[in-house]
Design a protein around this motif. Structure first.
Motif, PDB file in Angstrom:
ATOM      1  N   CYS A   1       0.825  -1.202   0.000  1.00 58.03           N
ATOM      2  CA  CYS A   1       0.000   0.000   0.000  1.00 58.03           C
ATOM      3  C   CYS A   1       0.863   1.257   0.000  1.00 58.03           C
ATOM      4  O   CYS A   1       0.579   2.230  -0.725  1.00 58.03           O
ATOM      5  N   HIS A   2       1.899   1.254   0.810  1.00 56.22           N
ATOM      6  CA  HIS A   2       2.808   2.403   0.859  1.00 56.22           C
ATOM      7  C   HIS A   2       3.526   2.588  -0.476  1.00 56.22           C
ATOM      8  O   HIS A   2       3.677   3.725  -0.956  1.00 56.22           O
ATOM      9  N   HIS A   3       3.924   1.495  -1.085  1.00 55.59           N
ATOM     10  CA  HIS A   3       4.650   1.574  -2.361  1.00 55.59           C
ATOM     11  C   HIS A   3       3.768   2.181  -3.454  1.00 55.59           C
ATOM     12  O   HIS A   3       4.242   3.002  -4.253  1.00 55.59           O
ATOM     13  N   PHE A   4       2.492   1.814  -3.498  1.00 56.50           N
ATOM     14  CA  PHE A   4       1.586   2.321  -4.537  1.00 56.50           C
ATOM     15  C   PHE A   4       0.798   3.551  -4.078  1.00 56.50           C
ATOM     16  O   PHE A   4      -0.088   4.017  -4.806  1.00 56.50           O
ATOM     17  N   ALA A   5       1.084   4.058  -2.882  1.00 58.01           N
ATOM     18  CA  ALA A   5       0.421   5.257  -2.353  1.00 58.01           C
ATOM     19  C   ALA A   5      -1.088   5.072  -2.265  1.00 58.01           C
ATOM     20  O   ALA A   5      -1.872   5.955  -2.664  1.00 58.01           O
ATOM     21  N   ILE A   6      -1.540   3.937  -1.744  1.00 60.15           N
ATOM     22  CA  ILE A   6      -2.954   3.677  -1.520  1.00 60.15           C
ATOM     23  C   ILE A   6      -3.161   3.406  -0.027  1.00 60.15           C
ATOM     24  O   ILE A   6      -2.198   3.154   0.704  1.00 60.15           O
ATOM     25  N   ARG A   7      -4.414   3.416   0.426  1.00 62.03           N
ATOM     26  CA  ARG A   7      -4.683   3.316   1.852  1.00 62.03           C
ATOM     27  C   ARG A   7      -5.266   1.975   2.277  1.00 62.03           C
ATOM     28  O   ARG A   7      -5.327   1.676   3.455  1.00 62.03           O
ATOM     29  N   SER A   8      -5.714   1.146   1.327  1.00 60.53           N
ATOM     30  CA  SER A   8      -6.299  -0.141   1.710  1.00 60.53           C
ATOM     31  C   SER A   8      -6.200  -1.115   0.552  1.00 60.53           C
ATOM     32  O   SER A   8      -5.893  -0.738  -0.580  1.00 60.53           O
ATOM     33  N   ARG A   9      -6.518  -2.390   0.840  1.00 65.68           N
ATOM     34  CA  ARG A   9      -6.470  -3.431  -0.188  1.00 65.68           C
ATOM     35  C   ARG A   9      -7.539  -3.238  -1.253  1.00 65.68           C
ATOM     36  O   ARG A   9      -7.402  -3.732  -2.369  1.00 65.68           O
ATOM     37  N   SER A  10      -8.610  -2.524  -0.912  1.00 68.52           N
ATOM     38  CA  SER A  10      -9.716  -2.345  -1.854  1.00 68.52           C
ATOM     39  C   SER A  10      -9.460  -1.231  -2.870  1.00 68.52           C
ATOM     40  O   SER A  10     -10.200  -1.112  -3.846  1.00 68.52           O
ATOM     41  N   ASP A  11      -8.432  -0.412  -2.641  1.00 66.87           N
ATOM     42  CA  ASP A  11      -8.125   0.661  -3.596  1.00 66.87           C
ATOM     43  C   ASP A  11      -7.632   0.082  -4.918  1.00 66.87           C
ATOM     44  O   ASP A  11      -7.035  -1.000  -4.962  1.00 66.87           O
ATOM     45  N   THR A  12      -7.858   0.830  -5.994  1.00 71.23           N
ATOM     46  CA  THR A  12      -7.518   0.369  -7.340  1.00 71.23           C
ATOM     47  C   THR A  12      -6.096   0.784  -7.715  1.00 71.23           C
ATOM     48  O   THR A  12      -5.672   1.915  -7.448  1.00 71.23           O
ATOM     49  N   ILE A  13      -5.375  -0.146  -8.325  1.00 65.96           N
ATOM     50  CA  ILE A  13      -4.050   0.122  -8.871  1.00 65.96           C
ATOM     51  C   ILE A  13      -4.140   0.022 -10.390  1.00 65.96           C
ATOM     52  O   ILE A  13      -4.648  -0.969 -10.925  1.00 65.96           O
ATOM     53  N   ILE A  14      -3.694   1.038 -11.072  1.00 65.43           N
ATOM     54  CA  ILE A  14      -3.749   1.052 -12.536  1.00 65.43           C
ATOM     55  C   ILE A  14      -2.545   0.297 -13.089  1.00 65.43           C
ATOM     56  O   ILE A  14      -1.392   0.665 -12.844  1.00 65.43           O
ATOM     57  N   VAL A  15      -2.823  -0.771 -13.816  1.00 65.70           N
ATOM     58  CA  VAL A  15      -1.783  -1.602 -14.417  1.00 65.70           C
ATOM     59  C   VAL A  15      -1.698  -1.279 -15.893  1.00 65.70           C
ATOM     60  O   VAL A  15      -2.729  -1.241 -16.582  1.00 65.70           O
ATOM     61  N   PRO A  16      -0.510  -0.997 -16.424  1.00 66.74           N
ATOM     62  CA  PRO A  16      -0.381  -0.675 -17.854  1.00 66.74           C
ATOM     63  C   PRO A  16      -0.825  -1.836 -18.730  1.00 66.74           C
ATOM     64  O   PRO A  16      -0.649  -3.003 -18.370  1.00 66.74           O
ATOM     65  N   SER A  17      -1.402  -1.515 -19.849  1.00 71.09           N
ATOM     66  CA  SER A  17      -1.919  -2.548 -20.756  1.00 71.09           C
ATOM     67  C   SER A  17      -0.814  -3.258 -21.525  1.00 71.09           C
ATOM     68  O   SER A  17      -0.991  -4.397 -21.957  1.00 71.09           O
ATOM     69  N   THR A  18       0.322  -2.598 -21.709  1.00 73.96           N
ATOM     70  CA  THR A  18       1.438  -3.212 -22.428  1.00 73.96           C
ATOM     71  C   THR A  18       2.384  -3.911 -21.445  1.00 73.96           C
ATOM     72  O   THR A  18       2.852  -3.306 -20.479  1.00 73.96           O
ATOM     73  N   LYS A  19       2.622  -5.184 -21.679  1.00 75.04           N
ATOM     74  CA  LYS A  19       3.518  -6.006 -20.853  1.00 75.04           C
ATOM     75  C   LYS A  19       3.206  -5.892 -19.359  1.00 75.04           C
ATOM     76  O   LYS A  19       4.053  -5.494 -18.546  1.00 75.04           O
TER      77      LYS A  19
END
Length: 323
Positions: free
Chosen positions: A44-62
């Motif tokens: 969570c700290h690495h992706f700057a989010i506050r909980s497991r339910s928050d969304t992480i944007i994953v790039p579509s390429t590779k």
């Protein structure tokens, strides 16, 4: 202390968990859950989010390559020992504990999975990492056993013995994948059954009675399992508590609120001074701990040989030295 194991235990009401690990199943589950919470907090700290339910944007390429890079970054920044983050004065013990706990959690879970799936070569490889921890934590007997095992594998044992010790460390009594357990643990379980039966015999205990009990221990154990299958209600979950996911979120929030994933100089653990055993173990090994251990072990063998030789010369008819 915010984010300590003691607090995590209290907020999840795990009263049966204690330092002596008298109730292994509850203690094992709490440790792995606390490790999962620390790992989720680091992510969570690495992706700057506050909980497991928050969304992480994953790039579509590779996306696979991106995820691998992110996982490597989390391990490198949150777990691996780096000298700039570990000054000699240990000025943030909570942060140091968080990183060391993550490392220990990975070691524990890897070793547990290797045992469950009976992967002998990986079990032996894990002992090299555990050696550093045992030396740093002052667990001298375990450290000596781990060092002696590596010395035997690398130099002393012939290929047949190496193969035996590599591929005969576990046993699977279920016949299902993931059901392996250490052979010595299985022996301890059988010993406990036999000792309990012997103790219940009281003054009627005899040598023949012990022999009978030892032969029937396997039958009694299978009878107990059969009774469990027939009369006990099936488990609805693999956990001992129903609120596993809820407790996990509580732990993550406490760890993030306590800022354990961020270095803040001046924080100390209450009533103790925590020193990362990895750092201490590496320092001792680099200072010649292994060489000293091997030298002492060699001297003890020579002293034992000389002692028996002297006894043979003093009393050649004394056969006790051959017992």
């Amino acid at each position: 202390m915010k984010g300590s194991l003691s607090q995590l235990k209290d907020i999840c009401y795990r009263a049966q968990v204690d330092k002596a690990v008298k109730n292994f199943r509850q203690s094992d589950e709490f440790f792995t859950q606390a490790f999962e919470a620390h790992l989720c907090a680091a992510i969570c700290h690495h992706f700057a989010i506050r909980s497991r339910s928050d969304t992480i944007i994953v790039p579509s390429t590779k996306p696979e390559d991106w995820l691998e890079e992110q996982a490597e970054a989390v391990v490198k920044n949150c777990i691996v020992v780096k000298d700039p983050d570990y000054p000699e004065d240990n000025d943030d013990q909570l942060y140091t504990f968080h990183r060391a706990f993550l490392y220990m959690g990975f070691l524990y879970n890897n070793l547990r999975d290797d045992i469950r799936y009976e992967d002998g070569p990986r079990i032996l490889a894990m002992w090299r990492y555990w050696l550093i921890h045992f030396v740093g934590a002052g667990r001298h007997n375990y450290a000596r056993e781990a060092a002696n095992l590596q010395a035997n594998l690398k130099a002393d044992w012939p290929e047949e013995i190496k193969h035996l010790h590599t591929h005969n460390r576990t046993v699977n009594m279920t016949g299902k994948a993931g059901g392996g357990k250490p052979i010595d643990m299985l022996n301890e379980h059988y010993n406990l059954i036999i000792k309990t039966a012997c103790k219940s015999s009281g003054a009627n205990l005899s040598k023949s009675h012990v022999a009978t009990i030892s032969k029937t221990a396997f039958i009694l154990l299978e009878a107990a399992r059969s009774a469990d299958r027939e009369f006990m209600a099936p488990r609805s979950s693999s956990h001992t508590v129903r609120s596993h996911e809820e407790d996990l979120d509580k732990m993550i929030n406490v760890i993030l609120e306590g800022n354990l994933v961020i270095k803040q100089p001046g924080r100390n653990l209450r009533g103790s001074c925590f020193v990362d055993p990895r750092r201490k173990g590496l320092e001792k090994i680099e200072s010649g701990w292994i060489a000293k251990f091997l030298h002492e072990d060699l001297l003890s063998e020579e002293e034992h040989y000389q002692e028996n030789t002297v006894r043979d010369i003093e009393d050649p008819d004394d056969v006790s030295c051959y017992d």
